[in-house]
Design a protein around this motif. Structure first.
Motif, PDB file in Angstrom:
ATOM      1  N   THR A   9       0.785  -1.276  -0.006  1.00 55.18           N
ATOM      2  CA  THR A   9      -0.012  -0.099  -0.126  1.00 55.18           C
ATOM      3  C   THR A   9       0.925   1.326  -0.091  1.00 55.18           C
ATOM      4  O   THR A   9       1.860   1.351   0.998  1.00 55.18           O
ATOM      5  CB  THR A   9      -0.807   0.110   1.166  1.00 55.18           C
ATOM      6  OG1 THR A   9      -1.673  -1.209   1.181  1.00 55.18           O
ATOM      7  CG2 THR A   9      -1.957   1.272   1.205  1.00 55.18           C
ATOM      8  N   ASP A  15      -9.167   7.990   7.092  1.00 51.97           N
ATOM      9  CA  ASP A  15     -10.294   8.806   6.935  1.00 51.97           C
ATOM     10  C   ASP A  15     -11.259   8.638   8.199  1.00 51.97           C
ATOM     11  O   ASP A  15     -11.471   7.504   8.282  1.00 51.97           O
ATOM     12  CB  ASP A  15     -10.917   8.583   5.811  1.00 51.97           C
ATOM     13  CG  ASP A  15     -10.188   9.288   4.588  1.00 51.97           C
ATOM     14  OD1 ASP A  15      -9.245  10.147   4.593  1.00 51.97           O
ATOM     15  OD2 ASP A  15     -10.362   8.627   3.350  1.00 51.97           O
ATOM     16  N   THR A 108     -11.748   4.713   8.165  1.00 47.34           N
ATOM     17  CA  THR A 108     -11.319   3.901   6.872  1.00 47.34           C
ATOM     18  C   THR A 108      -9.865   4.117   6.589  1.00 47.34           C
ATOM     19  O   THR A 108      -9.286   5.362   6.395  1.00 47.34           O
ATOM     20  CB  THR A 108     -12.165   4.294   5.593  1.00 47.34           C
ATOM     21  OG1 THR A 108     -13.516   4.294   5.684  1.00 47.34           O
ATOM     22  CG2 THR A 108     -11.735   3.570   4.317  1.00 47.34           C
ATOM     23  N   THR A 110      -6.963   4.122   4.035  1.00 48.81           N
ATOM     24  CA  THR A 110      -6.990   4.230   2.698  1.00 48.81           C
ATOM     25  C   THR A 110      -5.487   4.319   2.248  1.00 48.81           C
ATOM     26  O   THR A 110      -4.492   3.904   2.851  1.00 48.81           O
ATOM     27  CB  THR A 110      -7.356   5.922   2.399  1.00 48.81           C
ATOM     28  OG1 THR A 110      -6.332   6.745   2.811  1.00 48.81           O
ATOM     29  CG2 THR A 110      -8.866   6.301   2.562  1.00 48.81           C
TER      30      THR A 110
END
Length: 115
Positions: A9, A15, A108, A110
């Protein structure tokens, strides 16, 4: 970069919806990670620890297990947290004096996943 579950990632972040929150003002992440954990800074509202009585922040992973816990001092406005590197987490503000949950928000995680 964060590696996890066979993926990579890039530019990981957190978030968190803070609209109408009495506890959470903002969350930020520098994209740093350590041992499968994303490092973030949680900003609290000015009265979170005084009027709301927040004395602990818990990060709960998507599987329902407590992922990270940190105490919060009275008057503290920023809290360092760790979050899982993929999917979602729940951020829970707790009043440990009376054992109540003050507020819960879903977060979340990200980033751009590269297989």
């Amino acid at each position: 970069m964060v590696a996890g579950s066979g993926c990579l990632t890039l530019n990981p972040g957190i978030d968190l919806t803070t609209q109408n929150s009495t506890v959470f003002h903002d969350v930020s992440s520098s994209g740093e990670w350590a041992n499968g954990r994303l490092v973030g800074t949680l900003s609290l509202t000015p009265n979170a620890t005084t009027d709301q009585g927040v004395s602990q922040i818990n990060v709960v992973a998507a599987d329902g297990e407590t992922f990270y816990t940190t105490p919060v001092d009275s008057g503290q406005s920023n809290v360092s947290i760790m979050a899982p590197t993929n999917g979602t987490a729940t951020i829970v503000a707790v009043n440990t004096v009376n054992g109540t949950v003050v507020e819960t928000r879903n977060a979340t995680i990200t980033g751009d996943t590269v297989i």
